[in-house]
Design a protein around this motif. Structure first.
Motif, mmCIF file in Angstrom:
data_model
loop_
_atom_site.group_PDB
_atom_site.id
_atom_site.type_symbol
_atom_site.label_atom_id
_atom_site.label_comp_id
_atom_site.label_asym_id
_atom_site.label_seq_id
_atom_site.Cartn_x
_atom_site.Cartn_y
_atom_site.Cartn_z
ATOM 1 N N ALA A 132 0.856 -1.195 0.000
ATOM 2 C CA ALA A 132 0.000 0.000 0.000
ATOM 3 C C ALA A 132 0.884 1.233 0.000
ATOM 4 C CB ALA A 132 -0.922 -0.010 1.215
ATOM 5 N N TYR A 133 0.352 2.306 -0.526
ATOM 6 C CA TYR A 133 1.082 3.575 -0.598
ATOM 7 C C TYR A 133 0.677 4.453 0.573
ATOM 8 C CZ TYR A 133 2.665 8.098 -2.476
ATOM 9 O OH TYR A 133 3.277 9.303 -2.654
ATOM 10 N N ASP A 134 1.675 5.034 1.236
ATOM 11 C CA ASP A 134 1.421 5.935 2.362
ATOM 12 C C ASP A 134 2.087 7.275 2.058
ATOM 13 O OD1 ASP A 134 1.112 7.295 4.717
ATOM 14 O OD2 ASP A 134 2.065 5.778 5.994
ATOM 15 N N GLU A 135 1.291 8.249 1.660
ATOM 16 C CA GLU A 135 1.851 9.539 1.244
ATOM 17 C C GLU A 135 2.476 10.302 2.410
ATOM 18 O OE1 GLU A 135 -2.398 12.016 1.425
ATOM 19 O OE2 GLU A 135 -1.380 11.658 -0.482
ATOM 20 N N PRO A 143 14.035 5.177 9.554
ATOM 21 C CA PRO A 143 13.332 4.020 9.000
ATOM 22 C C PRO A 143 11.867 4.300 8.666
ATOM 23 C CG PRO A 143 13.533 3.793 11.384
ATOM 24 C CD PRO A 143 14.299 5.020 11.009
ATOM 25 N N HIS A 144 11.387 3.633 7.641
ATOM 26 C CA HIS A 144 9.996 3.782 7.227
ATOM 27 C C HIS A 144 9.173 2.616 7.766
ATOM 28 C CE1 HIS A 144 12.398 5.891 4.109
ATOM 29 N NE2 HIS A 144 11.433 6.775 4.193
ATOM 30 N N LYS A 145 7.943 2.914 8.133
ATOM 31 C CA LYS A 145 7.027 1.843 8.531
ATOM 32 C C LYS A 145 6.462 1.132 7.307
ATOM 33 C CE LYS A 145 5.529 3.818 12.955
ATOM 34 N NZ LYS A 145 4.378 4.279 13.762
ATOM 35 N N ASN A 146 6.295 1.861 6.217
ATOM 36 C CA ASN A 146 5.687 1.328 5.021
ATOM 37 C C ASN A 146 6.629 0.360 4.302
ATOM 38 O OD1 ASN A 146 5.313 1.790 1.827
ATOM 39 N ND2 ASN A 146 3.326 1.915 2.846
ATOM 40 N N PHE A 147 6.124 -0.818 3.937
ATOM 41 C CA PHE A 147 6.951 -1.840 3.302
ATOM 42 C C PHE A 147 7.469 -1.418 1.926
ATOM 43 C CE2 PHE A 147 6.247 -5.423 0.213
ATOM 44 C CZ PHE A 147 7.550 -5.877 0.226
ATOM 45 N N PRO A 148 6.618 -0.940 0.999
ATOM 46 C CA PRO A 148 7.165 -0.515 -0.299
ATOM 47 C C PRO A 148 8.185 0.614 -0.173
ATOM 48 C CG PRO A 148 4.797 -0.822 -0.462
ATOM 49 C CD PRO A 148 5.149 -0.904 0.996
ATOM 50 N N ALA A 149 8.026 1.475 0.836
ATOM 51 C CA ALA A 149 9.013 2.540 1.055
ATOM 52 C C ALA A 149 10.367 1.945 1.424
ATOM 53 C CB ALA A 149 8.524 3.497 2.136
ATOM 54 N N LYS A 150 10.360 0.913 2.244
ATOM 55 C CA LYS A 150 11.617 0.238 2.608
ATOM 56 C C LYS A 150 12.292 -0.330 1.362
ATOM 57 C CE LYS A 150 10.304 -1.467 7.243
ATOM 58 N NZ LYS A 150 8.830 -1.362 7.171
ATOM 59 N N VAL A 151 11.495 -0.977 0.511
ATOM 60 C CA VAL A 151 12.060 -1.569 -0.707
ATOM 61 C C VAL A 151 12.612 -0.480 -1.625
ATOM 62 C CG1 VAL A 151 11.591 -2.996 -2.729
ATOM 63 C CG2 VAL A 151 10.478 -3.527 -0.552
ATOM 64 N N LYS A 191 6.065 5.474 -7.250
ATOM 65 C CA LYS A 191 5.408 6.635 -6.628
ATOM 66 C C LYS A 191 6.328 7.275 -5.585
ATOM 67 C CE LYS A 191 0.414 5.838 -6.965
ATOM 68 N NZ LYS A 191 -0.819 5.651 -6.170
ATOM 69 N N TYR A 192 7.011 6.437 -4.817
ATOM 70 C CA TYR A 192 7.947 6.984 -3.827
ATOM 71 C C TYR A 192 9.129 7.664 -4.504
ATOM 72 C CZ TYR A 192 5.516 5.000 0.172
ATOM 73 O OH TYR A 192 4.577 4.722 1.136
ATOM 74 N N ALA A 193 9.578 7.113 -5.616
ATOM 75 C CA ALA A 193 10.660 7.762 -6.359
ATOM 76 C C ALA A 193 10.255 9.167 -6.778
ATOM 77 C CB ALA A 193 11.031 6.924 -7.582
#
Length: 487
Positions: A132-135, A143-151, A191-193
């Motif tokens: 999921a995306y967390d804006e 550190p990020h809680k969001n998994f895709p942000a970590k990746v 999206k994070y990029a």
């Protein structure tokens, strides 16, 4: 008292001190990953010379990777179930994980994974809500809680460290239970990029030097046997706080990209791991036969007084009802190889008979209507389209569902666990005493089915007949009377 004298499981104890090169970063070290992905990699290492070490990354702040670290990242896996009619009950120590990292306390150690020369894969299972995306994660610094942000951060750090080298991209293989899971993860990473204003060259590197493999995974992994821990502990000569129990069945379907088969020798181990161009037929097979089998048997089983899946399939009437429905009414609508479907269905029935897993029908009844709509209704409608007649078993199953939502059968209250609007609408429908009217109102409710089922030729009268029979007789007699009437 005996457990107090046992030594805690560690690598020295099992003579497994070989250091494997880090080829895999894994997000999520919970029950499923340890009983599924880690088991597969461990088997590849021991039987196919894959020589791949895993680093397990804790996905949430409340995780427990420290418990794995305390026993050198090794643990016992018990595999229990039925395979081709025979009971399988085995145990083994899984040793593929080399290190576990908590990125919330050791963030630099997490970032350092990007520099691993032999790193090639990312596996994950962070539950369906993990991708999921967390804006609000609008800062590159972690550190990020969001998994895709970590990746995204891990990939960007690798891109920087190796100066965008094409051969240092990774293969991302998520195991979350959502459709097109890898594509969904890739979209969020991009999206994070954009959110973090990362170099456009990084985006091109993601697009052309990394491979995102969609997957379908299937294995029941109940996890730590807390209700029966002593039984398992008695089988071990050591203390293991991270032991895991799984069923024997395993299915791993991975979408192929850039010759994945050459990178992981799946074909050299005896497991149902399929690297294919299109995973959709396998998803369809699973939804219609495995999930559909649970759902089509549910109402007749509960109306017959059965509480578990095993109890239901072991019943002579219900077991025959299930197999005949799958083989005669579901499989012919799928357009897939008949023998493959037969083999898969028989594996499913073995799983339903697993004496080591208690799968309660009441738990399957959660959101029963929506499950029926997705898992069963397409087979019913396709059968009518192909044969120009009703599939009688699926019709009886549908009628049993409608009867189930009356909420009471004899003196027994039924486990209704659905959206309040659905339960209340069925109350209104069952305020009618005429079975024809009940059938008409239930089948025409497009909020249930996304279509008006009274338009299916003969379905309304057939459901009304089945409802009448169910209320006049026990379920088995009702079924046979219904079938005889239409034969």
């Amino acid at each position: 008292m005996e457990n107090q004298t046992k030594q805690k499981l560690n690598r020295e104890l099992i003579d497994s001190q070989e250091k494997l090169p880090i080829k895999i970063v894994q997000f999520g070290g919970g029950n499923f990953m340890r009983g599924f992905t880690d088991y597969v990699i461990d088997k590849l290492n021991k039987e196919a010379g894959f020589n791949a070490g895993i680093v397990n990354v804790q996905p949430t702040p409340g995780g427990s990777v420290h418990k794995l670290e305390e026993q050198d990242n090794v643990y016992t896996l018990f595999s229990r179930g039925i395979k081709k009619g025979e009971i399988i009950d085995t145990k083994q120590v899984i040793s593929a994980i080399q290190k576990s990292i908590n990125p919330y306390t050791d963030y630099d150690e997490f970032l350092a994974l990007a520099k691993e020369e032999e790193l090639e894969f990312i596996f994950s299972n962070t539950t369906e809500t993990g991708i999921a995306y967390d804006e609000s994660e609008n800062n590159y610094a972690g550190p990020h809680k969001n998994f895709p942000a970590k990746v995204a951060v891990l990939l960007h750090e690798r891109f920087k460290h190796f100066n965008g080298a094409k051969d240092k991209g990774l293969r991302i293989i998520p195991c979350e239970l959502i459709e097109d899971n890898a594509f969904a993860l890739k979209e969020i990473i991009l999206k994070y990029a954009q959110l973090w204003n990362l170099d456009s060259n990084f985006v091109q590197w993601i697009e052309h030097s990394n491979y995102f493999h969609n997957t379908l995974v299937d294995r029941i992994v109940p996890g730590y046997p807390k209700d029966d821990a002593e039984t398992y502990e008695d089988q071990l000569d050591y203390e293991d706080q991270m032991m895991v129990v799984s069923e024997v069945f395993l299915l791993f379907v991975i979408q192929d990209l850039a010759n994945l088969k050459e990178r992981i020798p799946f074909d050299r181990i005896d497991e149902q791991i399929l690297v294919v161009d299109d995973i959709q037929p396998y998803r369809l097979r699973k939804v219609r036969i495995l999930n559909g089998g649970h759902t089509l048997m549910l109402a007749p089983a509960i109306l017959s007084g059965k509480e578990t899946v095993k109890e239901s399939i072991d019943d002579p009437f219900l077991g025959k009802f299930l197999s005949e429905t799958i083989f005669n009414e579901v499989n012919p609508t799928l357009g897939l190889d008949e023998n493959e479907l037969k083999d898969f269905a028989e594996e499913v029935f073995d799983r339903f008979r697993n004496p080591f897993i208690k799968h309660y029908q009441a738990s399957i009844a959660l959101y029963f209507v929506s499950k029926f709509k997705v898992r069963i209704l397409p087979s019913l409608l396709k059968y009518v389209e192909i044969n120009q007649k009703l599939p009688l078993n699926l019709t009886f199953s549908l009628a049993s569902l409608i009867r189930f939502y009356q909420g009471k059968f004899g003196e027994k209250f039924l486990p209704l666990n659905d959206e309040e609007t659905i339960v209340n609408r069925f109350k209104e429908i069952w305020a009618n005493e005429d079975y024809g009217k009940v059938a008409e109102l239930a089948l025409s409710e497009t909020a249930f089915w996304d279509t008006d089922l009274t338009k299916v030729n003969g379905l309304k009268s057939a459901v009304a007949k089945a409802l009448w029979e169910i209320d006049q007789n026990d379920t088995e007699t009702a079924y046979h009377n219904f079938i005889q009437f239409y034969s």
